[in-house]
Design an enzyme around this catalytic site. Sequence first.
Site, short mmCIF file in Angstrom:
data_model
loop_
_atom_site.label_atom_id
_atom_site.label_comp_id
_atom_site.label_asym_id
_atom_site.label_seq_id
_atom_site.Cartn_x
_atom_site.Cartn_y
_atom_site.Cartn_z
N ASP A 169 0.65 -0.90 0.10
CA ASP A 169 0.25 0.17 0.14
C ASP A 169 1.07 1.27 -0.02
O ASP A 169 0.36 2.00 0.17
CB ASP A 169 -0.95 0.22 1.04
CG ASP A 169 -0.02 -0.05 2.64
OD1 ASP A 169 0.94 -0.13 2.71
OD2 ASP A 169 -1.08 0.22 3.41
N SER A 170 2.16 1.32 0.37
CA SER A 170 3.12 2.13 -0.38
C SER A 170 3.40 2.17 -1.69
O SER A 170 3.29 3.68 -2.14
CB SER A 170 4.53 1.38 0.11
OG SER A 170 4.42 0.28 -0.83
N ASP A 207 -1.47 -6.01 0.28
CA ASP A 207 -1.35 -5.48 1.28
C ASP A 207 -2.67 -4.88 1.62
O ASP A 207 -3.33 -4.21 0.67
CB ASP A 207 -0.39 -4.87 1.10
CG ASP A 207 0.27 -4.30 2.20
OD1 ASP A 207 0.18 -4.06 3.20
OD2 ASP A 207 1.24 -3.67 2.06
N GLU A 263 -1.09 -5.72 8.56
CA GLU A 263 -0.22 -5.13 9.54
C GLU A 263 -0.64 -4.98 11.38
O GLU A 263 -1.96 -5.17 10.99
CB GLU A 263 -0.23 -3.54 9.64
CG GLU A 263 0.33 -3.13 7.78
CD GLU A 263 0.75 -1.18 8.16
OE1 GLU A 263 0.35 -0.26 8.55
OE2 GLU A 263 0.99 -0.82 7.02
N GLU A 287 9.82 -3.98 9.97
CA GLU A 287 9.28 -2.63 9.69
C GLU A 287 10.69 -2.17 10.32
O GLU A 287 9.33 -1.61 11.84
CB GLU A 287 8.54 -2.03 8.94
CG GLU A 287 8.68 -1.26 8.28
CD GLU A 287 8.30 -0.50 7.32
OE1 GLU A 287 6.89 -1.09 7.02
OE2 GLU A 287 8.44 0.78 6.58
N LYS A 315 -1.45 -9.16 2.96
CA LYS A 315 -0.33 -8.82 4.18
C LYS A 315 -1.63 -7.71 4.85
O LYS A 315 -2.30 -7.28 4.62
CB LYS A 315 0.95 -8.38 3.77
CG LYS A 315 2.15 -7.66 5.41
CD LYS A 315 2.88 -7.15 4.59
CE LYS A 315 3.01 -5.42 4.08
NZ LYS A 315 2.14 -4.40 5.12
#
Length: 280
Positions: free
Chosen positions: A55-56, A94, A126, A194, A124
């Site tokens: 999602d960057s 993501d 978070e 991260e 993915k």
Amino acid sequence: MGASRGSERVGVRRTVRDFLLMKERGERIVALTAYDYLFARLLEEAGIDLILVGDSLGQVVLGYPSTLPVTLDDMIHHARAVRRGAPSTFAVLDLPFMSFQVSPEDALRNAGRAVKETGVEAVKLEGGDEQRSETARVLVRAGIPVLGHLGLTPQSVNALGGYRVQGRDDVTADRLRREARALQDAGCFAIVLELIPAELAGEITRELTIPTIGIGAGPQTDGQVLVLYDALGLNSSFHPKFLKHFADLEGEARRGLRRYIGEVRSGSYPGPEHSFSAKS
Ligand code: KIV
């Protein structure tokens, strides 16, 4: 069957089982993000192990100040392009902000849609608190492989007070160790770590049986991931300590653009060799 290049496998999609075996054998997992067809094709041809449609995307492609505005529709649109470019590489979508935080049921609906509509192998998410690990468990039970993500979790940037190294104090380090175990117990096939201290990343990596994939987490993780445009030097204004530019695409692009503009203005492009005549 894909071609073989030494111990690398080109054109053969890895599975979650392969990643576990790689950890057991001490083979490093190499991952990068991708958001479009062309770069995904290059990554597949280069023999990357895992592509993350991160999602960057929000920052590096869509120009948002953070990942928060990214929608599930954005992610699906780009993941489909990546799938077309890299049909044989393990790909992870993501899950964007608010697509999995509301409830495990909502997360399951969204993750199911992501897998059905894009053909990625995994998603993915978070975080690793009780609710997140329960959500991971629900997805895994439904047959959707989950990549965890701990440490700096950019979707929580406002709660974390900025993009800063996590786990430097004992309380946060303990929480990260606990959450890593919880995500493993929930069935995650690997965890992204991260921006955490290298020693802590090494400790978590040794404790877990599933692989860790680091970004800004030092050399002791089982694999590494970087944002593709950062790794290729397409964005020279972003240079955190952990980042290495493996190419200078920004410089190359700027030089190419100057050449193009100069040649069109001077009339030297297009020349006869770039022009068609009435005869064949
Ligand atoms: O969105 C992303 O690109 C990521 C990586 C930095 C791990 O989450």
